[in-house]
Design a protein around this motif. Structure first.
Motif, mmCIF file in Angstrom:
data_model
loop_
_atom_site.group_PDB
_atom_site.id
_atom_site.type_symbol
_atom_site.label_atom_id
_atom_site.label_comp_id
_atom_site.label_asym_id
_atom_site.label_seq_id
_atom_site.Cartn_x
_atom_site.Cartn_y
_atom_site.Cartn_z
ATOM 1 N N ARG A 14 46.458 41.518 38.243
ATOM 2 C CA ARG A 14 46.679 42.728 37.466
ATOM 3 C C ARG A 14 47.405 43.758 38.310
ATOM 4 N NH1 ARG A 14 40.504 45.209 36.853
ATOM 5 N NH2 ARG A 14 40.370 46.128 38.938
ATOM 6 N N GLN A 15 48.093 44.647 37.618
ATOM 7 C CA GLN A 15 48.808 45.719 38.296
ATOM 8 C C GLN A 15 48.651 47.004 37.508
ATOM 9 O OE1 GLN A 15 52.962 44.960 39.124
ATOM 10 N NE2 GLN A 15 52.965 46.448 40.779
ATOM 11 N N ALA A 16 48.016 47.965 38.129
ATOM 12 C CA ALA A 16 47.842 49.283 37.526
ATOM 13 C C ALA A 16 49.028 50.159 37.905
ATOM 14 C CB ALA A 16 46.538 49.901 38.010
ATOM 15 N N PRO A 17 49.294 51.204 37.121
ATOM 16 C CA PRO A 17 50.421 52.095 37.430
ATOM 17 C C PRO A 17 50.322 52.667 38.838
ATOM 18 C CG PRO A 17 49.578 52.544 35.242
ATOM 19 C CD PRO A 17 48.623 51.581 35.868
ATOM 20 N N GLY A 18 51.398 52.542 39.595
ATOM 21 C CA GLY A 18 51.435 53.089 40.935
ATOM 22 C C GLY A 18 50.712 52.286 41.985
ATOM 23 N N LYS A 19 50.200 51.119 41.598
ATOM 24 C CA LYS A 19 49.450 50.294 42.553
ATOM 25 C C LYS A 19 50.095 48.915 42.682
ATOM 26 C CE LYS A 19 44.961 52.492 41.870
ATOM 27 N NZ LYS A 19 43.509 52.260 41.612
ATOM 28 N N GLU A 20 49.732 48.230 43.747
ATOM 29 C CA GLU A 20 50.238 46.879 43.950
ATOM 30 C C GLU A 20 49.513 45.897 43.037
ATOM 31 O OE1 GLU A 20 51.603 47.142 48.656
ATOM 32 O OE2 GLU A 20 49.989 45.815 48.038
ATOM 33 N N ARG A 21 50.177 44.793 42.776
ATOM 34 C CA ARG A 21 49.549 43.733 41.995
ATOM 35 C C ARG A 21 48.398 43.142 42.800
ATOM 36 N NH1 ARG A 21 53.460 39.569 38.911
ATOM 37 N NH2 ARG A 21 54.375 41.607 38.465
ATOM 38 N N GLU A 22 47.260 42.905 42.134
ATOM 39 C CA GLU A 22 46.101 42.383 42.841
ATOM 40 C C GLU A 22 45.513 41.164 42.157
ATOM 41 O OE1 GLU A 22 43.133 45.472 43.046
ATOM 42 O OE2 GLU A 22 43.027 45.711 40.869
ATOM 43 N N PHE A 23 44.906 40.329 42.960
ATOM 44 C CA PHE A 23 44.268 39.117 42.467
ATOM 45 C C PHE A 23 42.996 39.460 41.701
ATOM 46 C CE2 PHE A 23 42.805 34.836 42.435
ATOM 47 C CZ PHE A 23 41.449 34.861 42.740
ATOM 48 N N VAL A 24 42.781 38.751 40.581
ATOM 49 C CA VAL A 24 41.583 38.962 39.777
ATOM 50 C C VAL A 24 40.677 37.725 39.803
ATOM 51 C CG1 VAL A 24 40.675 39.409 37.461
ATOM 52 C CG2 VAL A 24 42.737 40.601 38.252
ATOM 53 N N ALA A 25 41.233 36.581 39.429
ATOM 54 C CA ALA A 25 40.428 35.357 39.357
ATOM 55 C C ALA A 25 41.343 34.150 39.333
ATOM 56 C CB ALA A 25 39.543 35.361 38.114
ATOM 57 N N ALA A 26 40.781 32.987 39.687
ATOM 58 C CA ALA A 26 41.542 31.740 39.650
ATOM 59 C C ALA A 26 40.600 30.584 39.365
ATOM 60 C CB ALA A 26 42.280 31.508 40.962
ATOM 61 N N ILE A 27 41.180 29.505 38.855
ATOM 62 C CA ILE A 27 40.391 28.325 38.531
ATOM 63 C C ILE A 27 41.209 27.074 38.797
ATOM 64 C CG2 ILE A 27 41.077 28.423 36.088
ATOM 65 C CD1 ILE A 27 38.212 27.385 35.428
ATOM 66 N N ARG A 28 40.574 26.094 39.404
ATOM 67 C CA ARG A 28 41.225 24.820 39.660
ATOM 68 C C ARG A 28 41.059 23.888 38.456
ATOM 69 N NH1 ARG A 28 40.508 23.696 46.074
ATOM 70 N NH2 ARG A 28 42.263 22.326 45.654
ATOM 71 N N TRP A 29 41.816 22.808 38.460
ATOM 72 C CA TRP A 29 41.676 21.798 37.405
ATOM 73 C C TRP A 29 40.221 21.338 37.298
ATOM 74 C CZ3 TRP A 29 44.204 19.372 33.541
ATOM 75 C CH2 TRP A 29 43.729 18.135 33.129
ATOM 76 N N SER A 30 39.541 21.232 38.431
ATOM 77 C CA SER A 30 38.164 20.743 38.464
ATOM 78 C C SER A 30 37.161 21.750 37.930
ATOM 79 C CB SER A 30 37.780 20.404 39.904
ATOM 80 O OG SER A 30 37.836 21.569 40.713
ATOM 81 N N ILE A 57 36.503 24.673 39.618
ATOM 82 C CA ILE A 57 36.113 25.571 40.705
ATOM 83 C C ILE A 57 36.809 26.907 40.514
ATOM 84 C CG2 ILE A 57 36.296 25.958 43.190
ATOM 85 C CD1 ILE A 57 36.002 22.928 43.537
ATOM 86 N N THR A 58 36.066 27.985 40.707
ATOM 87 C CA THR A 58 36.601 29.315 40.452
ATOM 88 C C THR A 58 36.533 30.208 41.681
ATOM 89 O OG1 THR A 58 34.445 30.079 39.669
ATOM 90 C CG2 THR A 58 35.977 29.244 38.006
ATOM 91 N N ALA A 59 37.313 31.255 41.635
ATOM 92 C CA ALA A 59 37.289 32.298 42.654
ATOM 93 C C ALA A 59 37.525 33.629 41.955
ATOM 94 C CB ALA A 59 38.360 32.064 43.707
ATOM 95 N N TYR A 60 36.851 34.664 42.437
ATOM 96 C CA TYR A 60 36.952 35.981 41.811
ATOM 97 C C TYR A 60 37.134 37.061 42.874
ATOM 98 C CZ TYR A 60 35.014 33.869 37.567
ATOM 99 O OH TYR A 60 34.798 33.085 36.455
ATOM 100 N N ALA A 61 37.824 38.108 42.469
ATOM 101 C CA ALA A 61 37.841 39.315 43.279
ATOM 102 C C ALA A 61 36.477 39.977 43.183
ATOM 103 C CB ALA A 61 38.918 40.271 42.776
ATOM 104 N N ASP A 62 36.072 40.625 44.251
ATOM 105 C CA ASP A 62 34.738 41.230 44.267
ATOM 106 C C ASP A 62 34.537 42.243 43.147
ATOM 107 O OD1 ASP A 62 34.382 41.273 47.917
ATOM 108 O OD2 ASP A 62 33.973 39.716 46.419
ATOM 109 N N PHE A 63 35.582 42.950 42.789
ATOM 110 C CA PHE A 63 35.421 44.032 41.815
ATOM 111 C C PHE A 63 35.209 43.539 40.390
ATOM 112 C CE2 PHE A 63 39.649 43.477 40.222
ATOM 113 C CZ PHE A 63 40.442 43.196 41.314
ATOM 114 N N VAL A 64 35.348 42.232 40.141
ATOM 115 C CA VAL A 64 35.117 41.722 38.782
ATOM 116 C C VAL A 64 33.948 40.750 38.691
ATOM 117 C CG1 VAL A 64 37.514 42.042 38.131
ATOM 118 C CG2 VAL A 64 36.749 39.788 38.948
ATOM 119 N N LYS A 65 33.346 40.431 39.816
ATOM 120 C CA LYS A 65 32.244 39.484 39.796
ATOM 121 C C LYS A 65 31.113 39.996 38.912
ATOM 122 C CE LYS A 65 32.970 37.165 44.218
ATOM 123 N NZ LYS A 65 32.450 36.940 45.585
ATOM 124 N N GLY A 66 30.654 39.108 38.026
ATOM 125 C CA GLY A 66 29.584 39.468 37.112
ATOM 126 C C GLY A 66 30.067 40.070 35.808
#
Length: 122
Positions: free
Chosen positions: A38-54, A56-65
């Motif tokens: 995601r990219q908010a106005p005036g800010k750099e693009r940041e990672f939110v979440a990802a998922i593998r074919w299997s 397996i997931t990964a999340y940024a701390d600010f969205v966990k839960g």
């Protein structure tokens, strides 16, 4: 060439939920990790979440839960369920695809979608 098309953005009030979807075409879906940035106005693009074919997931701390990423391998789609949205979640959300390390660690996916706007009012 992989094409990614996002949908599901919109304007909601704080505390509401949204579900973003991304449809992939033009490539071998199983070859790629899928992610959201995601990219908010005036800010750099940041990672939110990802998922593998299997799955397996990964999340940024600010969205966990609050956010959950999922993928439907049969339909070549990936979703981002966003609950309890906050005004600071306001941004353009981009779908991404690539090898896992590029999506999650290098933050430089091989492919990007055009983005979908999410606006959360207070």
């Amino acid at each position: 060439q992989v094409q990614l098309v996002e949908s599901g953005g919109g304007l909601v009030q704080a505390g509401a939920s949204l579900r973003l979807s991304c449809a992939a075409s033009g490539g071998t879906f199983s070859s790629y990790a899928m992610g959201w940035f995601r990219q908010a106005p005036g800010k750099e693009r940041e990672f939110v979440a990802a998922i593998r074919w299997s799955g397996i997931t990964a999340y940024a701390d600010f969205v966990k839960g609050r956010f959950t990423i999922s993928r439907d391998n049969a339909k070549n789609t990936v979703h981002l369920q966003m609950n309890n949205l906050k005004p600071e979640d306001t941004a353009v959300y981009y779908c991404a695809a690539g090898v896992w390390v590029r999506v999650t660690t290098l933050r430089s996916p091989n492919y990007w979608g055009q983005g979908t706007q999410v606006t959360v009012s207070s």
